[in-house]
Write a protein that holds these residues in place. Structure first.
Motif, short mmCIF file in Angstrom:
data_model
loop_
_atom_site.label_atom_id
_atom_site.label_comp_id
_atom_site.label_asym_id
_atom_site.label_seq_id
_atom_site.Cartn_x
_atom_site.Cartn_y
_atom_site.Cartn_z
N THR A 273 -12.08 -6.18 0.96
CA THR A 273 -11.09 -5.92 2.01
C THR A 273 -9.68 -5.91 1.41
OG1 THR A 273 -11.09 -8.25 2.63
CG2 THR A 273 -12.49 -6.77 3.93
N SER B 222 -12.29 0.17 -2.00
CA SER B 222 -11.50 0.29 -0.78
C SER B 222 -12.37 0.78 0.38
CB SER B 222 -10.35 1.26 -1.04
OG SER B 222 -9.66 1.51 0.14
N TYR C 280 -8.87 -2.56 0.01
CA TYR C 280 -8.46 -1.59 1.04
C TYR C 280 -6.98 -1.79 1.39
CZ TYR C 280 -7.85 0.76 5.48
OH TYR C 280 -7.36 1.56 6.48
N LYS D 219 0.84 -1.20 0.00
CA LYS D 219 0.00 0.00 0.00
C LYS D 219 0.88 1.25 0.00
CE LYS D 219 -4.18 2.03 1.83
NZ LYS D 219 -5.40 1.82 2.63
N ASP E 103 -9.23 6.63 -1.33
CA ASP E 103 -8.41 5.41 -1.27
C ASP E 103 -8.58 4.53 -2.52
OD1 ASP E 103 -6.61 5.26 0.76
OD2 ASP E 103 -7.73 3.84 1.99
N LEU F 7 -13.06 -1.08 3.86
CA LEU F 7 -12.88 -0.44 5.18
C LEU F 7 -14.16 -0.56 6.01
CD1 LEU F 7 -11.20 1.22 7.16
CD2 LEU F 7 -11.94 3.29 5.94
#
Ligand code: ADP
Ligand code: MG
Length: 310
Positions: A185, A162, A188, A63, A263, A166
């Protein structure tokens, strides 16, 4: 283990470019490339804000890297190098080993290498700051400015996944299959920025472009401001995954939530109408300023267009 041990064991093996000097010098060097511009971007992620402290270290690493790769992709640059600044609350070797392994996997996937960085202790949450670099042919970086009235607005990938992931981590109720839940998930934890599309195609198509990271509505607002155009988006055209639609449905609230959450790490860009490719047309640039979102023919108000840190 002190920071020199950490650097030698976990990070030096990732620094394969000769200019990184195996992380044994004060700095690295890269040679300027005649005919190209160096595109540079930096982004930081912190535990509790951008990821959960107990997320797998390899996904945290990916990430941290990918939130930068999406910026380069949105500028039409192929990623090549990065710098890594780590602020660690403690030294946990198992965590560092998995974190470095995650970086190594993404280095191979995206053809990038580590040039250097800094390692320090912090009394605050774990934070990771990455600076990524890539090249574009001189003068060809795709900017936020440049959209013209009559251009269509496109976005890559799907929006809101994303945020859905979350919501699931935060225990929002749902009736998803395991595969749908895992898909969201995962988005994310590990964004999928369109790195190849950005590096190979965007420059030749786009009049303007922005990385979608704080919320599609907010980021399109930035593009509209920089380009001095008005952007009209058809809410129902915003691409949403089957899993996200199963989570939130197709109502106006669901779309608004997806378009304002952030995101995403996709690319929103303007280009001539009628294009097809790994992207979806969602609206038009017009004469004027600001933006509108229309759902079933009615304009909808956007209370909070995107994520704000402060
Ligand atoms: P200085 O004291 O000059 O800041 P450091 O001891 O911090 O030097 O760093 C030594 C070398 O290790 C440098 O090449 C630096 O770029 C590299 N380095 C330090 N921390 C990291 C890190 N987290 N990731 C990659 N390289 C690092
Ligand atoms: Mg240092």
């Amino acid at each position: 283990m002190d920071e020199f041990g950490i650097i030698a064991r976990y990070f030096a093996p990732l620094a394969k470019d000769p200019g990184a000097l195996r992380l044994k010098d004060d700095a690295a060097f890269i040679s300027p490339r005649p005919g190209f511009d160096l595109v540079i971007t930096t982004d930081q992620i912190a535990a509790d804000t951008d990821f959960f402290p107990h997320d797998p270290p390899a996904t945290v690493a990916k990430k941290a890297l990918r939130v930068n790769l999406s910026d380069l992709a949105a500028k039409g640059a192929a990623p090549e190098y990065y710098l890594l600044n780590l602020a660690l609350p403690s030294v946990r070797e198992e965590w560092l080993a998995d974190f470095a392994a995650g970086l190594g996997e993404d280095q191979r996937e995206f053809g990038i290498s580590l040039l250097g960085g800094d390692t320090s202790a912090t009394e605050g949450p774990l934070s990771i700051s990455i600076t990524a670099m890539g090249f574009v042919p001189q003068g060809r970086m795709v900017k936020r400015a440049g959209a013209k009235p009559g251009d269509a607005v496109y976005v890559t990938g799907t929006i809101g996944d994303s945020a859905g992931g979350l919501a699931i981590f935060k225990r929002e109720k749902h009736h998803l299959s395991d595969a749908q839940r895992d898909y969201l998930t995962r988005r994310y934890q590990v964004p999928e920025p369109p790195v190849m599309f950005g590096a190979r195609s965007l420059r030749d198509l786009a009049s303007a472009s922005i990385d979608v990271s704080d919320g599609l509505a907010s980021d399109l607002g930035h593009l509209a401001d920089a380009s001095r155009v008005r952007i009209e988006v058809d809410a129902e055209a915003i691409p949403r995954s089957e899993a996200l639609r199963a989570l939130w449905g197709d109502g106006v609230d669901a779309i608004l939530r997806a378009a304002t959450a952030g995101d995403d790490y996709q690319i929103a860009f303007t280009a001539p109408p009628g294009l097809s490719g790994p992207f979806t047309r969602i609206g038009m640039a017009r004469v004027g300023e600001g933006g509108t979102l229309t759902f079933k023919g009615e304009q909808i108000a956007i209370p909070r267009p995107g994520y704000r840190h402060f």
